[in-house]
Design an enzyme around this catalytic site. Structure first.
Site, PDB file in Angstrom:
ATOM      1  N   ARG A  61     -18.470  67.909 111.168  1.00 22.26           N
ATOM      2  CA  ARG A  61     -17.254  68.692 110.937  1.00 22.26           C
ATOM      3  C   ARG A  61     -17.195  68.919 109.227  1.00 22.26           C
ATOM      4  O   ARG A  61     -17.210  67.732 108.541  1.00 22.26           O
ATOM      5  CB  ARG A  61     -16.010  68.203 111.360  1.00 22.26           C
ATOM      6  CG  ARG A  61     -14.884  69.125 110.815  1.00 22.26           C
ATOM      7  CD  ARG A  61     -13.470  68.477 111.054  1.00 22.26           C
ATOM      8  NE  ARG A  61     -12.500  69.253 110.619  1.00 22.26           N
ATOM      9  CZ  ARG A  61     -11.014  69.051 110.314  1.00 22.26           C
ATOM     10  NH1 ARG A  61     -10.832  67.727 110.610  1.00 22.26           N
ATOM     11  NH2 ARG A  61     -10.519  70.084 109.829  1.00 22.26           N
ATOM     12  N   ARG A 211       3.208  68.945 103.974  1.00 21.14           N
ATOM     13  CA  ARG A 211       2.732  69.933 103.198  1.00 21.14           C
ATOM     14  C   ARG A 211       3.889  71.076 103.156  1.00 21.14           C
ATOM     15  O   ARG A 211       4.210  71.426 104.217  1.00 21.14           O
ATOM     16  CB  ARG A 211       1.331  70.706 103.512  1.00 21.14           C
ATOM     17  CG  ARG A 211       0.285  69.673 102.878  1.00 21.14           C
ATOM     18  CD  ARG A 211      -1.164  70.249 103.619  1.00 21.14           C
ATOM     19  NE  ARG A 211      -1.710  69.479 104.172  1.00 21.14           N
ATOM     20  CZ  ARG A 211      -2.667  69.836 104.930  1.00 21.14           C
ATOM     21  NH1 ARG A 211      -3.124  70.942 105.406  1.00 21.14           N
ATOM     22  NH2 ARG A 211      -3.320  69.004 106.080  1.00 21.14           N
ATOM     23  N   GLU A 359     -11.354  70.557 119.115  1.00 21.59           N
ATOM     24  CA  GLU A 359     -12.536  71.167 117.747  1.00 21.59           C
ATOM     25  C   GLU A 359     -13.836  70.306 118.032  1.00 21.59           C
ATOM     26  O   GLU A 359     -14.743  70.946 117.855  1.00 21.59           O
ATOM     27  CB  GLU A 359     -11.869  70.672 116.482  1.00 21.59           C
ATOM     28  CG  GLU A 359     -10.365  71.684 116.272  1.00 21.59           C
ATOM     29  CD  GLU A 359      -9.727  70.906 115.258  1.00 21.59           C
ATOM     30  OE1 GLU A 359      -9.758  71.272 114.117  1.00 21.59           O
ATOM     31  OE2 GLU A 359      -8.734  70.022 115.657  1.00 21.59           O
TER      32      GLU A 359
END
Ligand code: AMP
Length: 585
Positions: A61, A211, A359
């Site tokens: 990844r 965030r 993923e």
């Protein structure tokens, strides 16, 4: 094919060993990095932990591939140099990925290593969504544009959604919401990402665990002037002290926030409200940019698990055609085996789906796909072509009517497909306009009559026959047959055979196709090369590799002895990619 998927961060190495055809990994683990454990040591440990299994390739990844990569790639020195180039835009992510790649290549030098990028899926963003409204030259100089992240997850859930809805992805407008510690929304039109909420870095867009997501640029000036000591402190503030954590003053973990909110904690409630509101705002925006909406998909730790957050996000979207079924929403559970749950009402025009993202599986699939492509480049892609002249298959009764009660089909010559043979018997086709004599019977007898002619033959006979797969004669054209003993008027049975390829399962495996796939076949090496589309693949243990076309098709391609057929692979996402992902040489 077993793929080792490696996800290297700055504090840990996560891995899974995956057979892409299975939902659950063969092995998985997480190795913490520390003073004693660098990436090389961690890779050594994971190889020990997986030593009982074979590994065929490694998928890495990589978060930031910028605009250098539109797809997964086999890693070579050029690819490494490119990943290096994007370190300034992903200083926390790309360096550990590079360290992991280097350690894994050293430990497994004989295996192919593939890089799969979080950004690649968003390489299709149109200019209108990838550009910031700043000076274009300045933007180019510093490579300031929207790249988008979480691409592997958005792509995975979009494909799963299309499969679940039983609709081709290339006719859907989807909004995928990856809501986890990092969070992003994506507008997917016809399988391609056209908008996404993360931008040049993963700081933009939705509210995240720690965030901020979108904030006005003016806030940055204000904080730099009046609050923080410098850029690093501001970076820390916006990336690690904001979002749910900053708003709630508690933590970035939604579970904790939901517990406190239930107990009346005001800032916890506020953080939930801001989070949901921001997501809803993006749903409205993306439905508008796409000019419509066909499904909304929620995934990630929050999207998969928090029914109350899903409810807040999706409530009052009836004007878009989306109506949540609150019971289904409360009961929704997804896992790697039961990946998809529908949480909208049966009447909801726009379905809402909760999908378990994976993923690692997507990285494994893309890695396996790329490796298979590479090896296919080296195999003989040649497909022998047989030209079928007009012929017919008869049932017992019709054969008897044409050739007599006592007659049996007599063997003339073997055909290429095992068990099939040309007979000595021939009949005359009688159409409204003309007759065609000497049409050969093929054996053995079948349980349905099927007369296969070309378009030119049809014109001659004066009939219109449909293009049909062999065996599908219901509702086909009528025709009269004349034999030496008698004649028979058939109400149906005349077809123009659809071009097809007979394949043994071993051939299908070699070409990466399955029974009933439709492929494109290029005819090369002749004077008038062309590509045949919509060629049906027929797979059976009883078949030998051979493509069948009729005389018109053969003439159009001016087939000669040097002509070859080969599968055409073009660049299409998803399962069809395995059919069509490389060009014939
Ligand atoms: P991820 O980064 O995809 O692992 O998602 C992590 C986020 O999902 C964290 O904010 C978790 O609090 C949240 N999460 C996981 N499970 C639940 C749950 N059962 N209810 C609410 N939030 C959850």
């Amino acid at each position: 094919m077993n793929i080792l998927v490696i996800n290297c961060g700055s504090s840990s190495v996560k891995y899974q060993l995956i057979n892409p055809k299975q939902d659950n990994p063969l092995a998985q683990g997480l190795i913490e990095l520390g003073a004693q454990t660098d990436h090389a040591t961690a890779i050594g440990q994971l190889l020990e932990q997986t030593q009982d299994e074979t590994i065929d390739a490694v998928g890495h990844r990589v978060v930031h591939g910028g605009d250098s990569f539109r797809d997964a790639v086999i890693i070579d020195s050029e690819v490494i140099a490119q990943i290096q180039q994007w370190v300034p835009l992903a200083p926390l992510h790309n360096p550990p990925a590079l360290a992991g790649i280097q350690a894994a290549q050293t430990a497994m030098p004989d295996l192919p290593h593939v890089a799969v990028f979080d950004t690649a899926f968003h390489s299709t963003l149109p200019r209108r969504s990838s550009h910031y409204a700043i000076d274009t030259e300045l933007a180019e100089k510093h490579r300031i544009r929207r790249y988008g992240f979480h691409g592997t997850s958005h792509q995975f859930v979009a494909q799963e959604a299309a499969r679940h809805l039983n609709r081709p992805i290339n006719e859907l407008r989807l909004i995928t919401l990856h809501l986890g510690n990092g969070a992003s929304a994506c507008a997917i039109e016809m399988g391609s990402s056209t908008e996404t909420s993360m931008g040049m870095t993963p700081l933009e867009g939705l509210v995240m665990g720690s965030r901020s997501g979108d904030i006005g640029a003016g806030i940055i000036f204000k904080l730099l002037r009046d609050e923080v000591a410098g850029v690093d402190e501001l970076d820390d503030l916006l990336n690690r002290q904001s979002g749910l954590k900053g708003l709630s003053g508690l933590s970035g973990d939604l579970r904790e926030i939901e517990t406190e909110a239930a107990a009346g904690h005001d800032k916890a409630r506020l953080s939930i409200a801001v989070f949901a509101h921001r997501v809803k705002k993006y749903i409205g925006a993306y439905a508008a940019t796409m000019g419509g909406l066909d499904a909304v998909i929620l995934t990630g730790g929050i999207g998969e698990n928090s029914a109350s957050m899903r409810q807040r996000i999706l409530q009052r979207l009836e004007f878009l055609g989306l109506q949540v079924d609150e019971d289904n929403n409360q009961d929704a559970r997804v896992n790697h085996t039961d990946k998809v749950t529908v949480i909208s009402t049966p009447n909801s025009r726009v379905p809402a789906l909760v999908i378990k993202t994976n993923e690692e599986l997507m990285i494994a699939r893309q890695t396996a796909h790329l490796i298979a492509q590479q090896s296919r480049l080296q195999v003989d892609l040649h497909i022998p072509i047989a030209v079928s002249a007009r012929h017919l298959h008869l049932d017992k009764e019709t054969f008897a009517a044409l050739f007599g009660d006592k007659a049996e089909p007599t063997h003339h010559a073997d055909l290429s497909q095992p068990g099939q043979f040309a007979c000595k018997e021939k009949v005359t086709l009688v159409g409204p306009r003309n007759r065609i004599e000497g049409v050969r019977l093929l054996g053995p007898l079948r349980n349905k009559n099927q007369i296969e002619v070309s378009r030119t033959d049809e014109y001659l006979l004066g009939v219109d026959a449909p293009v049909r797969d062999s065996g599908r004669v219901k509702g086909s054209a009528p025709i009269t047959l004349e034999g030496p003993v008698g004649s028979v008027r058939l109400n149906e049975g005349l077809i123009c055979a659809r071009r097809h390829i007979h394949m043994h399962p071993d051939d299908a495996e070699r070409f990466g196709v399955e029974d009933k796939d439709e492929v494109e076949v290029a005819i090369t090496g002749g004077p008038r090369d062309l590509v045949f589309c919509d060629v049906l693949v027929r797979v059976s243990h009883g078949y030998r590799l051979e493509m069948h076309i009729d005389t018109d098709e053969a003439n159009a391609a001016e087939l000669d002895r040097s002509s070859q057929g080969s599968l055409v692979y073009t660049d299409i996402e998803g399962r069809t990619a395995s059919l069509r992902n490389l060009k014939t040489s």
